[in-house]
Design a protein around this motif. Structure first.
Motif, PDB file in Angstrom:
ATOM      1  N   ALA A   1       5.344  -7.984  -1.764  1.00 50.86           N
ATOM      2  CA  ALA A   1       4.812  -9.141  -2.506  1.00 50.86           C
ATOM      3  C   ALA A   1       5.595 -10.409  -2.174  1.00 50.86           C
ATOM      4  O   ALA A   1       5.005 -11.480  -1.983  1.00 50.86           O
ATOM      5  N   LEU A   2       6.923 -10.300  -2.100  1.00 51.16           N
ATOM      6  CA  LEU A   2       7.743 -11.467  -1.757  1.00 51.16           C
ATOM      7  C   LEU A   2       7.424 -11.961  -0.347  1.00 51.16           C
ATOM      8  O   LEU A   2       7.380 -13.166  -0.097  1.00 51.16           O
ATOM      9  N   LEU A   3       7.215 -11.033   0.562  1.00 48.55           N
ATOM     10  CA  LEU A   3       6.890 -11.412   1.940  1.00 48.55           C
ATOM     11  C   LEU A   3       5.561 -12.163   1.983  1.00 48.55           C
ATOM     12  O   LEU A   3       5.450 -13.214   2.628  1.00 48.55           O
TER      13      LEU A   3
ATOM     14  N   LEU B   1      11.928 -15.879  -1.151  1.00 45.06           N
ATOM     15  CA  LEU B   1      13.152 -15.141  -0.808  1.00 45.06           C
ATOM     16  C   LEU B   1      12.938 -14.346   0.483  1.00 45.06           C
ATOM     17  O   LEU B   1      13.332 -13.185   0.593  1.00 45.06           O
ATOM     18  N   GLN B   2      12.346 -14.995   1.452  1.00 49.57           N
ATOM     19  CA  GLN B   2      11.941 -14.309   2.686  1.00 49.57           C
ATOM     20  C   GLN B   2      13.070 -13.557   3.381  1.00 49.57           C
ATOM     21  O   GLN B   2      12.875 -12.394   3.749  1.00 49.57           O
ATOM     22  N   PRO B   3      14.252 -14.152   3.579  1.00 51.21           N
ATOM     23  CA  PRO B   3      15.304 -13.390   4.257  1.00 51.21           C
ATOM     24  C   PRO B   3      15.724 -12.142   3.479  1.00 51.21           C
ATOM     25  O   PRO B   3      15.938 -11.081   4.068  1.00 51.21           O
ATOM     26  N   VAL B   4      15.813 -12.252   2.165  1.00 56.65           N
ATOM     27  CA  VAL B   4      16.187 -11.098   1.336  1.00 56.65           C
ATOM     28  C   VAL B   4      15.131 -10.013   1.463  1.00 56.65           C
ATOM     29  O   VAL B   4      15.440  -8.836   1.676  1.00 56.65           O
ATOM     30  N   ALA B   5      13.863 -10.403   1.323  1.00 58.12           N
ATOM     31  CA  ALA B   5      12.771  -9.437   1.436  1.00 58.12           C
ATOM     32  C   ALA B   5      12.772  -8.780   2.812  1.00 58.12           C
ATOM     33  O   ALA B   5      12.636  -7.553   2.924  1.00 58.12           O
TER      34      ALA B   5
ATOM     35  N   ALA C   1       0.826  -1.208   0.000  1.00 54.85           N
ATOM     36  CA  ALA C   1       0.000   0.000   0.000  1.00 54.85           C
ATOM     37  C   ALA C   1       0.862   1.260   0.000  1.00 54.85           C
ATOM     38  O   ALA C   1       0.581   2.223  -0.733  1.00 54.85           O
ATOM     39  N   HIS C   2       1.926   1.263   0.791  1.00 56.72           N
ATOM     40  CA  HIS C   2       2.814   2.435   0.826  1.00 56.72           C
ATOM     41  C   HIS C   2       3.599   2.575  -0.472  1.00 56.72           C
ATOM     42  O   HIS C   2       3.826   3.686  -0.950  1.00 56.72           O
ATOM     43  N   GLY C   3       4.017   1.461  -1.050  1.00 63.75           N
ATOM     44  CA  GLY C   3       4.683   1.512  -2.346  1.00 63.75           C
ATOM     45  C   GLY C   3       3.740   2.008  -3.426  1.00 63.75           C
ATOM     46  O   GLY C   3       4.131   2.793  -4.303  1.00 63.75           O
ATOM     47  N   TRP C   4       2.500   1.568  -3.360  1.00 68.80           N
ATOM     48  CA  TRP C   4       1.507   1.986  -4.360  1.00 68.80           C
ATOM     49  C   TRP C   4       1.207   3.483  -4.252  1.00 68.80           C
ATOM     50  O   TRP C   4       0.975   4.146  -5.264  1.00 68.80           O
TER      51      TRP C   4
ATOM     52  N   GLU D   1       9.305  -1.590  -1.472  1.00 66.44           N
ATOM     53  CA  GLU D   1       8.001  -1.685  -0.811  1.00 66.44           C
ATOM     54  C   GLU D   1       7.032  -2.542  -1.616  1.00 66.44           C
ATOM     55  O   GLU D   1       6.334  -3.384  -1.048  1.00 66.44           O
ATOM     56  N   LEU D   2       6.986  -2.371  -2.926  1.00 64.40           N
ATOM     57  CA  LEU D   2       6.103  -3.201  -3.752  1.00 64.40           C
ATOM     58  C   LEU D   2       6.633  -4.629  -3.858  1.00 64.40           C
ATOM     59  O   LEU D   2       5.922  -5.591  -3.570  1.00 64.40           O
TER      60      LEU D   2
END
Length: 150
Positions: free
Chosen positions: A71-73, A78-82, A30-33, A66-67
């Protein structure tokens, strides 16, 4: 917690981690959008007005992290990277925008602090209901497959 309660609690922990990943990911998206709606130049201008260094690069990083990170989260990919990227984004927001306002109150840093910490924690403990579990690095190995410590 003993072995029985640990096994019994795991499904609940996985479901709550999924719910938390979705909630935190949606807030980041939402913040990225919002920033996409302002456009890259509008977001960069806003950041420049707040004293953020390299505002064009910072705006691009913020939108992408943020976007994409949100989305990855949510997907558990790629959870650790995100988690690390989202936490870094929030650390930058605190450092360059919110720190001078203090922890609470108008413009305070409590919200980005909690978002960053939640993203980091979920990045490293996001539960089994994640796409990472389908990939080689996310699969649990049997005890026989784990090399013994010497």
């Amino acid at each position: 917690m003993n072995a029985f309660t640990g096994r019994a609690m795991r499904p609940a922990a996985d479901v709550t981690a999924l719910i938390a990943r979705i909630a935190v990911g949606v807030v980041f998206i939402a913040h990225g959008w919002q920033k996409v709606g302002m456009g890259l130049s509008g977001t960069a201008g806003m950041m420049e007005g707040m004293g953020v260094p390299a505002p064009q690069a910072a705006a691009l990083f913020a939108i992408a992290v943020e976007l994409g990170g949100g989305a990855l989260l949510i997907a558990g990919l790629l959870q650790p990277v995100a988690g690390v990227l989202l936490a870094l984004q929030m650390a930058g927001a605190i450092l360059f925008v919110h720190a001078s306002a203090g922890l609470t109150g108008e413009g305070g840093y409590e919200f980005p602090l909690v978002l960053g910490a939640a993203a980091l924690a979920l990045g490293f403990s996001g539960g089994r209901f994640a796409l990472d579990r389908l990939l080689p690095w996310g699969r649990e190995r049997s005890p026989e497959a784990v090399p013994a410590a010497s």
